[in-house]
Design a protein around this motif. Structure first.
Motif, PDB file in Angstrom:
ATOM      1  N   LEU A  10       0.195  -0.889   4.233  1.00  0.00           N
ATOM      2  CA  LEU A  10      -0.663  -0.123   5.125  1.00  0.00           C
ATOM      3  C   LEU A  10      -1.366   1.004   4.385  1.00  0.00           C
ATOM      4  O   LEU A  10      -2.538   1.302   4.631  1.00  0.00           O
ATOM      5  N   VAL A  11      -0.642   1.654   3.467  1.00  0.00           N
ATOM      6  CA  VAL A  11      -1.262   2.700   2.647  1.00  0.00           C
ATOM      7  C   VAL A  11      -2.398   2.099   1.835  1.00  0.00           C
ATOM      8  O   VAL A  11      -3.505   2.646   1.760  1.00  0.00           O
ATOM      9  N   PHE A  12      -2.138   0.950   1.231  1.00  0.00           N
ATOM     10  CA  PHE A  12      -3.143   0.284   0.415  1.00  0.00           C
ATOM     11  C   PHE A  12      -4.373  -0.079   1.247  1.00  0.00           C
ATOM     12  O   PHE A  12      -5.517   0.108   0.806  1.00  0.00           O
ATOM     13  N   LEU A  13      -4.147  -0.588   2.461  1.00  0.00           N
ATOM     14  CA  LEU A  13      -5.258  -0.974   3.326  1.00  0.00           C
ATOM     15  C   LEU A  13      -6.129   0.225   3.680  1.00  0.00           C
ATOM     16  O   LEU A  13      -7.361   0.126   3.697  1.00  0.00           O
ATOM     17  N   PHE A  14      -5.496   1.379   3.955  1.00  0.00           N
ATOM     18  CA  PHE A  14      -6.265   2.579   4.314  1.00  0.00           C
ATOM     19  C   PHE A  14      -7.080   3.070   3.126  1.00  0.00           C
ATOM     20  O   PHE A  14      -8.264   3.387   3.249  1.00  0.00           O
ATOM     21  N   VAL A  15      -6.453   3.150   1.960  1.00  0.00           N
ATOM     22  CA  VAL A  15      -7.158   3.610   0.765  1.00  0.00           C
ATOM     23  C   VAL A  15      -8.335   2.682   0.446  1.00  0.00           C
ATOM     24  O   VAL A  15      -9.454   3.137   0.168  1.00  0.00           O
ATOM     25  N   LYS A  16      -8.080   1.372   0.497  1.00  0.00           N
ATOM     26  CA  LYS A  16      -9.131   0.401   0.190  1.00  0.00           C
ATOM     27  C   LYS A  16     -10.282   0.532   1.177  1.00  0.00           C
ATOM     28  O   LYS A  16     -11.471   0.502   0.789  1.00  0.00           O
TER      29      LYS A  16
ATOM     30  N   TYR B 281      -2.444   8.379   9.418  1.00  0.00           N
ATOM     31  CA  TYR B 281      -2.687   7.616   8.202  1.00  0.00           C
ATOM     32  C   TYR B 281      -1.979   8.296   7.030  1.00  0.00           C
ATOM     33  O   TYR B 281      -1.849   9.519   7.000  1.00  0.00           O
ATOM     34  N   LYS B 282      -1.546   7.495   6.083  1.00  0.00           N
ATOM     35  CA  LYS B 282      -0.998   8.066   4.867  1.00  0.00           C
ATOM     36  C   LYS B 282      -1.913   7.713   3.709  1.00  0.00           C
ATOM     37  O   LYS B 282      -2.370   6.573   3.592  1.00  0.00           O
ATOM     38  N   LEU B 283      -2.137   8.700   2.853  1.00  0.00           N
ATOM     39  CA  LEU B 283      -3.139   8.540   1.805  1.00  0.00           C
ATOM     40  C   LEU B 283      -2.592   8.982   0.460  1.00  0.00           C
ATOM     41  O   LEU B 283      -2.072  10.097   0.331  1.00  0.00           O
ATOM     42  N   GLN B 284      -2.731   8.131  -0.527  1.00  0.00           N
ATOM     43  CA  GLN B 284      -2.447   8.535  -1.901  1.00  0.00           C
ATOM     44  C   GLN B 284      -3.635   9.341  -2.436  1.00  0.00           C
ATOM     45  O   GLN B 284      -4.623   9.547  -1.733  1.00  0.00           O
ATOM     46  N   GLN B 285      -3.542   9.792  -3.669  1.00  0.00           N
ATOM     47  CA  GLN B 285      -4.641  10.563  -4.255  1.00  0.00           C
ATOM     48  C   GLN B 285      -5.925   9.737  -4.259  1.00  0.00           C
ATOM     49  O   GLN B 285      -5.921   8.540  -4.525  1.00  0.00           O
TER      50      GLN B 285
ATOM     51  N   GLY C 120      -3.666   3.058  12.900  1.00  0.00           N
ATOM     52  CA  GLY C 120      -3.118   4.405  12.976  1.00  0.00           C
ATOM     53  C   GLY C 120      -2.204   4.656  14.151  1.00  0.00           C
ATOM     54  O   GLY C 120      -1.982   5.793  14.558  1.00  0.00           O
ATOM     55  N   ASP C 121      -1.636   3.608  14.711  1.00  0.00           N
ATOM     56  CA  ASP C 121      -0.782   3.743  15.889  1.00  0.00           C
ATOM     57  C   ASP C 121       0.597   4.229  15.477  1.00  0.00           C
ATOM     58  O   ASP C 121       1.349   3.522  14.807  1.00  0.00           O
ATOM     59  N   ILE C 122       0.961   5.438  15.875  1.00  0.00           N
ATOM     60  CA  ILE C 122       2.241   6.023  15.484  1.00  0.00           C
ATOM     61  C   ILE C 122       3.411   5.325  16.151  1.00  0.00           C
ATOM     62  O   ILE C 122       4.561   5.449  15.707  1.00  0.00           O
ATOM     63  N   THR C 123       3.140   4.551  17.211  1.00  0.00           N
ATOM     64  CA  THR C 123       4.232   3.845  17.885  1.00  0.00           C
ATOM     65  C   THR C 123       4.643   2.583  17.130  1.00  0.00           C
ATOM     66  O   THR C 123       5.678   1.996  17.421  1.00  0.00           O
ATOM     67  N   ASN C 124       3.828   2.173  16.162  1.00  0.00           N
ATOM     68  CA  ASN C 124       4.143   1.001  15.355  1.00  0.00           C
ATOM     69  C   ASN C 124       5.213   1.362  14.338  1.00  0.00           C
ATOM     70  O   ASN C 124       5.018   2.218  13.484  1.00  0.00           O
ATOM     71  N   TYR C 125       6.374   0.705  14.423  1.00  0.00           N
ATOM     72  CA  TYR C 125       7.501   1.077  13.549  1.00  0.00           C
ATOM     73  C   TYR C 125       7.133   0.970  12.081  1.00  0.00           C
ATOM     74  O   TYR C 125       7.427   1.836  11.273  1.00  0.00           O
ATOM     75  N   LYS C 126       6.436  -0.120  11.739  1.00  0.00           N
ATOM     76  CA  LYS C 126       6.071  -0.298  10.341  1.00  0.00           C
ATOM     77  C   LYS C 126       5.150   0.817   9.881  1.00  0.00           C
ATOM     78  O   LYS C 126       5.200   1.269   8.742  1.00  0.00           O
ATOM     79  N   PHE C 127       4.283   1.253  10.797  1.00  0.00           N
ATOM     80  CA  PHE C 127       3.367   2.320  10.406  1.00  0.00           C
ATOM     81  C   PHE C 127       4.086   3.647  10.252  1.00  0.00           C
ATOM     82  O   PHE C 127       3.789   4.439   9.366  1.00  0.00           O
ATOM     83  N   VAL C 128       5.063   3.918  11.128  1.00  0.00           N
ATOM     84  CA  VAL C 128       5.842   5.136  11.001  1.00  0.00           C
ATOM     85  C   VAL C 128       6.514   5.190   9.633  1.00  0.00           C
ATOM     86  O   VAL C 128       6.619   6.227   8.997  1.00  0.00           O
TER      87      VAL C 128
ATOM     88  N   ASN D  27     -17.431   2.874   9.910  1.00  0.00           N
ATOM     89  CA  ASN D  27     -16.101   3.091  10.466  1.00  0.00           C
ATOM     90  C   ASN D  27     -15.076   2.350   9.605  1.00  0.00           C
ATOM     91  O   ASN D  27     -15.208   1.146   9.357  1.00  0.00           O
ATOM     92  N   ILE D  28     -14.030   3.058   9.172  1.00  0.00           N
ATOM     93  CA  ILE D  28     -13.058   2.434   8.262  1.00  0.00           C
ATOM     94  C   ILE D  28     -12.333   1.259   8.910  1.00  0.00           C
ATOM     95  O   ILE D  28     -11.819   0.387   8.205  1.00  0.00           O
ATOM     96  N   ARG D  29     -12.303   1.201  10.246  1.00  0.00           N
ATOM     97  CA  ARG D  29     -11.645   0.072  10.908  1.00  0.00           C
ATOM     98  C   ARG D  29     -12.377  -1.235  10.590  1.00  0.00           C
ATOM     99  O   ARG D  29     -11.773  -2.297  10.489  1.00  0.00           O
ATOM    100  N   LYS D  30     -13.687  -1.145  10.414  1.00  0.00           N
ATOM    101  CA  LYS D  30     -14.467  -2.342  10.102  1.00  0.00           C
ATOM    102  C   LYS D  30     -14.242  -2.794   8.665  1.00  0.00           C
ATOM    103  O   LYS D  30     -14.678  -3.879   8.288  1.00  0.00           O
ATOM    104  N   TYR D  31     -13.557  -1.942   7.896  1.00  0.00           N
ATOM    105  CA  TYR D  31     -13.246  -2.283   6.510  1.00  0.00           C
ATOM    106  C   TYR D  31     -11.769  -2.647   6.335  1.00  0.00           C
ATOM    107  O   TYR D  31     -11.258  -2.675   5.230  1.00  0.00           O
ATOM    108  N   GLY D  32     -11.097  -2.883   7.461  1.00  0.00           N
ATOM    109  CA  GLY D  32      -9.722  -3.350   7.394  1.00  0.00           C
ATOM    110  C   GLY D  32      -8.666  -2.265   7.409  1.00  0.00           C
ATOM    111  O   GLY D  32      -7.491  -2.537   7.113  1.00  0.00           O
ATOM    112  N   ALA D  33      -9.032  -1.031   7.776  1.00  0.00           N
ATOM    113  CA  ALA D  33      -8.037   0.039   7.845  1.00  0.00           C
ATOM    114  C   ALA D  33      -7.065  -0.210   8.993  1.00  0.00           C
ATOM    115  O   ALA D  33      -7.442  -0.779  10.027  1.00  0.00           O
ATOM    116  N   PRO D  34      -5.786   0.195   8.870  1.00  0.00           N
ATOM    117  CA  PRO D  34      -4.834   0.056   9.985  1.00  0.00           C
ATOM    118  C   PRO D  34      -5.272   0.917  11.148  1.00  0.00           C
ATOM    119  O   PRO D  34      -6.047   1.867  10.996  1.00  0.00           O
TER     120      PRO D  34
END
Length: 412
Positions: free
Chosen positions: A54-60, A85-89, A40-48, A31-38
């Motif tokens: 946050l992008v870096f954390l998800f990709v990593k 989630y937002k994802l780069q290439q 994904g809460d859309i109510t979080n202003y920073k995440f919106v 599970n990516i959450r166990k690897y430090g992924a955000p």
């Protein structure tokens, strides 16, 4: 009393060992959450706002989970939970040590600006994997609107082609199912160098006005199945490039879009034949074309397209329901002085019915250099404004079986 306690303790230990063995026998879950992924809460202003951290954390997290799962000696599963989630290439590559699945429950967004994908031609790329599965009812949103406004590929042969949502390359014995692809900047999915790959309930959604957003493009691949899927795009719902062999398209609804196409073929050197296609039990709604074979004139490319089978297809207000076009030359990008050298043979159009948006429901325009051979029309029932649609033909003498329009009007 003590002996009874000992027996109970031993029984509990044995039960725990049994449960542990059952757990370890199950496919490993990463599970990516166990690897430090955000989260994904859309109510979080920073995440919106999709901050870079946050992008870096998800990709990593996704890369790390993939690396560990791929290295597992037993079947494994990478899980992307519900959320935004937002994802780069990203490239997720094998070979892996055992069957591997990526299960996506959330919605993954590409950058809106097409130039934020580092010039890559595919946003999410899976390649060099055996026994791969992508599943989970998640959505990959290419956010392609900005790219569409910059697309001038129709009139500029040197245009900048933006990223496709998916690249599937050199996969074997794999399944893509229950996944949604939305608003890709360019093609939604490119399938290349694959063998025995099935798309099931793979749903594609882009507006009619989105240029070059082909749904699934197949090239140099064998035994690809597309079944039980809905595809709406601004270009071909499904297209077959050269080297496509043993392709099955079944129970697919297409619309809007440009239909289901073989080709275009004959534009590039060293093209391989297209052989053994079955399109069956499909519906095309308000598309520019229905089932189409298209090749370029004015080139020296020599090849064949053979054993193509189109059966049990419903057309609903389709502009060109049945079409062979060996003079395909969009935006006058070629010369028609020399004919196409792609030989089209052994094609069956059977039990195709519904409504045509034009009087010319069947157009078989074959090459004067290598005329079509063994073309069969059987049980074709197409109407235009309440009357029977007509057929136009050139450089072909189709065999008529049972009910079908006869080529009464030559193509000029």
């Amino acid at each position: 009393m003590n002996s009874q306690l000992s027996i109970t303790t031993i029984a509990l230990l044995l039960l725990l060992l049994l449960l542990a063995s059952n757990v370890t026998a199950q496919p490993g879950v990463f599970n990516i959450r166990k690897y430090g992924a955000p989260n994904g809460d859309i109510t979080n202003y920073k995440f919106v706002c999709f901050s870079y951290s946050l992008v870096f954390l998800f990709v990593k997290a996704l890369k790390s989970a993939w690396k560990d799962a791929c290295a597992s000696s037993s079947p494994s599963k990478v899980v992307v939970p519900s959320g935004w989630y937002k994802l780069q290439q990203i490239d997720l590559e094998g070979p892996c040590n055992a069957p591997i699945e990526v299960r996506v429950h959330g919605k993954i967004l590409a950058p809106k600006n097409p130039y934020h994908l580092n010039g890559q031609d595919q946003w999410v790329r899976f390649q060099y994997i055996n026994f791969f599965t992508l599943s989970g009812r998640g959505t990959f949103d290419g956010q392609g609107e900005m790219a569409w406004t910059q697309n001038d590929c129709g009139r500029n042969t040197n245009c900048n082609r933006h990223a496709m949502n998916f690249g599937f390359a050199f996969l074997n014995n794999s399944i893509i199912q229950d996944i949604n692809s939305k608003d890709s900047k360019y093609f939604h999915a490119n399938v290349f160098g694959c063998n025995n790959v099935t798309f099931r309930n793979f749903n594609i959604n882009a507006p009619e006005t989105s240029p070059n957003t082909d749904g699934i493009h197949i090239g140099r691949s064998t035994k690809v199945q597309i079944i039980n899927s809905k595809i709406g795009t601004g270009d071909d719902c499904i297209s077959l490039g050269d080297g496509s062999r043993q392709i099955t398209i079944r129970n697919v609804t297409c619309g809007p879009g440009h239909g289901i196409s073989v080709g275009s073929l004959g534009r590039y050197p060293n093209e391989e034949p297209v052989v053994d296609l079955t399109v069956k039990n499909c519906t095309l709604n308000n598309t520019d074309n229905g089932v189409r074979i298209k090749t370029w004139p004015g080139t020296s490319v020599v090849s064949i397209a053979s054993h193509l089978h189109f059966e049990d297809i419903i057309m609903v207000n389709v502009t060109n329901p049945i079409i062979i076009d060996q003079e395909y030359c969009p935006w006058n990008q070629c010369s028609k002085k020399s004919p196409s050298q792609i030989k089209i043979r052994k094609v069956l159009f059977k039990n195709i019915r519904g409504t045509s948006a034009t009087q010319e429901g069947v157009a078989l325009v074959c090459s004067r250099g290598v005329p079509c051979e063994a073309i069969v029309l059987s049980d074709i029932d197409l109407s235009f404004n309440g009357s029977k649609a007509i057929a136009k033909c050139a450089n072909v003498k189709p065999t008529i079986r049972r009910k079908a329009p006869i080529c009464m009007v030559p193509h000029i």
